[in-house]
Design an enzyme around this catalytic site. Structure first.
Site: not given
Ligand code: MRU
Length: 349
Positions: A48, A50, A91, A196, A237, A247-248
């Site tokens: 996982r 981005a 995704r 995460q 993302d 973002n998350k």
């Molecule tokens: O659901 P995830 O774990 O893929 O979400 C990840 C994030 O939100 C990260 O902050 C984003 O992908 C940037 S990663 C460099």
């Protein structure tokens, strides 16, 4: 020098990736020559982040192209296109996924034979993988200038090495600062429900020798008041042309709290995270994941039977809460529409 295990590699016609669902208790790898297994790994979040899912999808195409048995180039290309569509649908929110897939398809279009197709797809996938690390190192050089010795950084989710091919985005300035001998403390929000922050960010930062502490997401307000937070670095993302940052989940409230306390808030992301096709948050598809991921922790139900949960996996931070966006082309500042468009044109900011 930073020494962390590689998130993903392509070796002898196989993809080898860290199974991130097993961390931090086990460092376990998935090794496969089947593109469908890579697609499954993205869907299940075994890989996982981005940029990492972009790299994984590009490598999945390299696996798929090796399966082609026809000599007919247009048939081969249609097959590759169907694999690309399947990968993009794994995704929805991170634009890096479709960006990487489209980049590979573009070079594939120019192949004059099946052998050339295989070669071009493989080469492009590896190029995306290599460039990702190079870009992150640039993000580190640029972002580390925002850090002073003794600073405290707050972050959410994992925008670290594990979310990329290496070095991370939000972690890049931290790793660079460490290499420069600056002492930086990191507060990693645990990031409910996938954790995460607690599982992955804390794992890689502590492995790298960074002073890291975990906090539950709901402490972000009090921590901003009491813990002398110097700066917030987050990943992204998808960034719209007007500077809205997906973002998350939890990033948006973090930006609000940071603004209230006068703490600078910076997404750190490669230019490939910018989606010129979207303007505001309304143009971004927000992934909604199964409510079971909220209702159960390690297989145990934490809520009464018969009650469901809402689960948006991402949120969107409006540009007015963002101090600047760290990219490999420099730090972009408001007004974002102007600075983002200039950066996309390759102009100096
Ligand atoms: O659901 P995830 O774990 O893929 O979400 C990840 C994030 O939100 C990260 O902050 C984003 O992908 C940037 S990663 C460099």
């Amino acid at each position: 020098m930073l020494s962390l295990p590689r998130t993903i590699e392509y070796v002898d016609g196989k993809v080898r990736l860290i199974n991130q669902l097993k961390l931090p208790s086990k460092l376990e790898y998935i090794e496969t020559s089947d593109w469908k297994r890579v697609a499954e790994a993205i869907k299940k979040m075994e890989i996982r982040g981005a940029p990492a899912i972009g790299v994984a999808a590009a490598m999945a195409l390299a696996l798929a192209v090796r399966e082609i048995r026809t000599e007919n180039l247009s048939e081969a290309f249609s097959y590759l296109k169907s694999v690309a569509d399947a990968l993009i649908s794994t995704r929805p929110t991170a634009v890096n996924l479709s960006w990487a897939v489209k980049r590979v398809l573009k070079v594939a279009e120019n192949a004059k034979s099946i052998d050339e197709l295989v070669k071009k797809v493989e080469e492009e996938a590896l190029k995306i993988w290599r460039e990702d690390e190079e870009t992150n190192r640039k993000l580190g050089e640029i972002g580390a200038k925002l850090l002073d010795d003794g600073d405290t950084v707050m972050t959410i989710c994992n925008a670290g090495s594990l979310a990329t091919s290496y070095y991370g985005t939000a972690t890049a300035p931290i790793y660079k600062a460490l290499e420069e001998g600056k002492r930086v403390r990191v507060i990693a929000l645990e990031t409910r429900p996938y954790l995460q922050g607690a599982r992955l960010t804390a794992w890689e930062l502590s492995k790298a020798g960074v002073d890291v502490v975990i906090a539950t997401d709901n402490q972000m307000g009090i921590i901003m008041e009491k813990e002398n937070v110097s700066i917030v670095f987050v990943g992204a993302d998808r960034i719209t042309i007007k500077g809205y940052v997906a973002n998350k989940i939890g990033t948006y409230p973090l930006a609000l709290v940071a603004k209230e306390h006068g703490v600078p808030f910076y997404p750190v992301a490669p230019m490939s995270t910018i989606d010129p096709g979207s303007k505001t948050g309304e143009d971004i598809e927000i992934e909604r994941r199964p409510s079971s991921e909220v209702l159960y922790i390690s297989g145990a139900r934490i809520a009464p039977e018969g009650v469901d949960a809402i689960y948006y996996a991402f949120d969107v931070t409006p540009p007015k809460f963002i101090t600047g966006i760290v990219t490999e082309r420099g730090i972009l500042y408001p007004p974002f529409e102007k600075s983002i468009r200039n950066a996309l044109r390759g102009l100096d900011e």
